[in-house]
Design a protein around this motif. Structure first.
Motif, short mmCIF file in Angstrom:
data_model
loop_
_atom_site.label_atom_id
_atom_site.label_comp_id
_atom_site.label_asym_id
_atom_site.label_seq_id
_atom_site.Cartn_x
_atom_site.Cartn_y
_atom_site.Cartn_z
N ILE A 1 10.13 8.87 -6.34
CA ILE A 1 9.70 7.46 -6.32
C ILE A 1 10.76 6.67 -5.58
N TYR A 2 10.40 6.15 -4.43
CA TYR A 2 11.34 5.49 -3.51
C TYR A 2 11.58 4.05 -3.97
N LEU A 3 12.82 3.74 -4.32
CA LEU A 3 13.12 2.44 -4.91
C LEU A 3 13.98 1.54 -4.02
N THR A 4 14.21 1.92 -2.78
CA THR A 4 15.00 1.08 -1.88
C THR A 4 14.07 0.12 -1.15
N GLY A 5 13.91 -1.07 -1.71
CA GLY A 5 12.88 -2.00 -1.25
C GLY A 5 13.05 -2.45 0.19
N HIS A 6 14.29 -2.80 0.60
CA HIS A 6 14.45 -3.33 1.96
C HIS A 6 14.19 -2.24 3.00
N LEU B 1 4.26 7.99 -16.76
CA LEU B 1 3.43 7.66 -15.59
C LEU B 1 3.36 8.80 -14.57
N VAL B 2 4.54 9.27 -14.14
CA VAL B 2 4.60 10.36 -13.16
C VAL B 2 5.51 11.43 -13.74
N PRO B 3 4.95 12.42 -14.41
CA PRO B 3 5.78 13.44 -15.06
C PRO B 3 6.78 14.08 -14.09
N ASN B 4 8.03 14.19 -14.57
CA ASN B 4 9.11 14.82 -13.82
C ASN B 4 9.52 14.07 -12.56
N SER B 5 9.18 12.78 -12.46
CA SER B 5 9.53 12.01 -11.26
C SER B 5 11.03 11.75 -11.20
N ILE B 6 11.51 11.54 -9.97
CA ILE B 6 12.94 11.34 -9.71
C ILE B 6 13.10 10.06 -8.91
N PRO B 7 13.98 9.14 -9.33
CA PRO B 7 14.19 7.91 -8.56
C PRO B 7 14.97 8.20 -7.29
N ALA B 8 14.51 7.67 -6.16
CA ALA B 8 15.23 7.79 -4.88
C ALA B 8 15.91 6.45 -4.60
N LEU B 9 17.24 6.47 -4.55
CA LEU B 9 18.02 5.24 -4.44
C LEU B 9 18.82 5.20 -3.14
N ASP B 10 19.37 4.03 -2.84
CA ASP B 10 20.05 3.76 -1.58
C ASP B 10 21.27 4.68 -1.38
N CYS B 11 21.71 4.82 -0.12
CA CYS B 11 22.73 5.81 0.23
C CYS B 11 24.07 5.67 -0.49
N ALA C 1 0.83 -1.20 0.00
CA ALA C 1 0.00 0.00 0.00
C ALA C 1 0.87 1.25 0.00
N GLY C 2 1.96 1.21 0.76
CA GLY C 2 2.86 2.35 0.85
C GLY C 2 3.51 2.68 -0.48
N MET C 3 3.90 1.65 -1.23
CA MET C 3 4.51 1.88 -2.54
C MET C 3 3.49 2.49 -3.50
N ALA C 4 2.24 2.02 -3.42
CA ALA C 4 1.18 2.58 -4.27
C ALA C 4 0.90 4.03 -3.90
N PHE C 5 0.84 4.33 -2.59
CA PHE C 5 0.61 5.70 -2.15
C PHE C 5 1.77 6.62 -2.53
N ASN C 6 2.98 6.10 -2.48
CA ASN C 6 4.15 6.89 -2.88
C ASN C 6 4.01 7.35 -4.33
N ILE C 7 3.60 6.43 -5.21
CA ILE C 7 3.40 6.78 -6.63
C ILE C 7 2.25 7.79 -6.77
N LEU C 8 1.17 7.57 -6.02
CA LEU C 8 0.01 8.48 -6.08
C LEU C 8 0.39 9.88 -5.61
N ILE C 9 1.12 9.96 -4.50
CA ILE C 9 1.54 11.26 -3.96
C ILE C 9 2.46 11.98 -4.95
N LEU D 1 3.92 8.64 2.57
CA LEU D 1 4.31 10.01 2.91
C LEU D 1 5.78 10.07 3.32
N ALA D 2 6.21 9.11 4.17
CA ALA D 2 7.61 9.07 4.60
C ALA D 2 8.54 8.91 3.41
N ASN D 3 8.15 8.02 2.48
CA ASN D 3 9.00 7.75 1.32
C ASN D 3 8.98 8.88 0.29
#
Length: 452
Positions: A120-125, A296-306, A103-111, A158-160
């Protein structure tokens, strides 16, 4: 149904597969030839596996260091460990964690789609661990299962979205562009380190411009400098731990000094592998993500691990780790002196989070920013778990706690909402945060129209 859910969770919580599929999707949306799609997906997948392998080598070399440190200085207390507490929590909250994660991943895309915060938060673990903590906290509010998944998922989404946004002004200073964001659970601490560096340092005096005497110019090679520095640190701790403890419990009979040098070399090797993998990922994921950004999400930016920022300032990585760990040791003595629960510095979080804080502090404040920013970060990730423990302890997890700053920020906020007002206050708080993001987006659009 359960098997299908398990497969989805396995995919979503495995960064290499998740980001590989994201790259494939992005390339397909751009209508790239099949050869480019296959190549981009595989290289992204392999790149993440390279980073994971490097991180495994680093963790493997740091674990005996932590054992030596605790034995050498006779430390007893709580070692913050994300994996340990998640392993315990999943036995009781596994299903709710999985559903909140999806649900959180879906909400992240919606937000990202409906607000100006396009991350778009891509760090799965990291998403899995945050979902687990939220599931634990939500469990005391007596929400229905459906409501808990929806509210918990929205909180996770929201956090992501928010944490990459908080760090992004500083991330851009590191990468010199706006094509990638920070997707790790220490973003609050990284942003704070960047802010500290801005006010106490001088970014013109970068850690990467450290002047070495002519005869020591070889130290500009990060692999060499990391190996030598960590070799000294390991040997000092090994001398305090003693030959008997190391040879009997850690080295399998190998001489304790030789073992310390070997682990220092493994640490440097792991960092080198991580840097190689990150370069491979960034070369593929940024162009591939363009398809998602456009379709899908215009101007989106991938958020990756540190580790994505490690190649930009390898010297700051080492400085950040050591000064963050020093901040943890100072915090430990403060806790002993004040009689609180003692948080023993966890070497792994101080490396990954402390090193990243060093890179952020260096970007805004150079050497001084890296040192002071990381040191304060080390203090924060020592005391935040202390404040988080009561929230988790009431739920049966005393003796273990989460380590990174974002867990502390979300956990302390939601935990106190749950304790003060139950489900009503939690729902109200989460919806209020979402409303703020929407209002900020509306305000921003109105400002743009006036400017036009």
């Amino acid at each position: 149904m359960k098997q299908f859910l398990d497969v989805l969770i396995d995919i979503a919580s495995t960064p290499a597969i998740l980001v590989g599929l994201i790259a494939v999707l992005g390339l397909v949306l751009q209508k790239k030839p099949i050869a480019d799609v296959v190549r981009g997906g595989i290289k992204t997948f392999v790149g993440f596996l390279v980073v994971t392998a490097g991180a495994g080598v680093v963790v493997g070399s740091l674990e005996p260091f932590g054992d030596m440190f605790q034995h050498a200085f006779n430390m007893q207390g709580v070692v913050p460990n994300n994996e340990a507490i998640v392993a315990m929590a999943l036995t009781k909250f596994g299903t709710s964690t999985a559903l909140i994660m999806l649900a959180g991943m879906a909400f992240n895309i919606l937000i990202a789609r409906v607000t100006k915060f396009k991350y778009i938060y891509l760090t799965g673990h990291a998403t899995l661990y945050m979902a687990c903590m939220i599931a634990v906290i939500m469990s005391v509010t007596n929400m229905s299962t459906v409501l808990m998944i929806l509210v918990g998922g929205l909180a996770l989404g929201l956090a992501n979205t928010i944490f990459p946004a908080i760090a992004q002004p500083f991330t851009k200073q590191i990468t010199k562009n706006d094509t990638v964001a920070m997707g790790h659970t220490g973003s609050f601490g990284y942003a704070l380190s960047g802010l500290i560096g801005k006010y106490v340092g001088n970014k013109e005096k970068s850690t990467e411009d450290i002047k070495f005497p002519k005869g020591l110019a070889f130290l500009r090679d990060s692999t060499v400098s990391i190996t030598l520095t960590m070799g000294i640190v390991y040997i000092i701790v090994a001398l305090f731990a003693g030959s008997a403890f190391i040879t009997e419990n850690l080295s399998g009979g190998t001489n304790y000094i030789i073992y310390a040098l070997q682990q220092a070399g493994m640490f440097a090797a792991g960092v080198t592998v991580i840097l190689t993998g990150v370069r491979l990922i960034l070369a593929e994921i940024v162009p591939a993500f363009k398809g998602i950004s456009e379709k899908l999400v215009p101007n989106s930016i991938p958020a990756l691990d540190c580790p994505i920022v490690f190649p930009y300032a390898p010297n700051a990585v080492l400085i950040g780790f050591l000064t963050s760990f020093l901040g943890g040791i100072v915090s430990l003595f403060i806790m002993v002196f004040t009689g609180t629960t003692v948080i023993i510095p966890g070497v792994v979080p101080h490396f990954f989070c402390g090193a990243t804080a060093g890179v952020y502090g260096n970007a805004t404040g150079g050497i001084r920013g890296a040192v002071i920013g990381s040191f304060i970060h080390g203090i924060i990730i020592s005391f935040m778990p202390l404040f988080l423990m009561p929230v988790l302890g009431e739920m049966g997890f005393q003796g273990s706690t989460f380590s990174d700053t974002d867990y502390g920020a979300v956990g302390i906020f939601l935990g106190n909402m749950a304790n003060w007002g139950g489900q009503v206050l939690v729902i109200g708080a989460v919806l209020s945060v979402f409303a703020i993001l929407v209002l900020l987006t509306i305000f921003d659009k109105k400002k743009e129209k006036k400017a036009a």
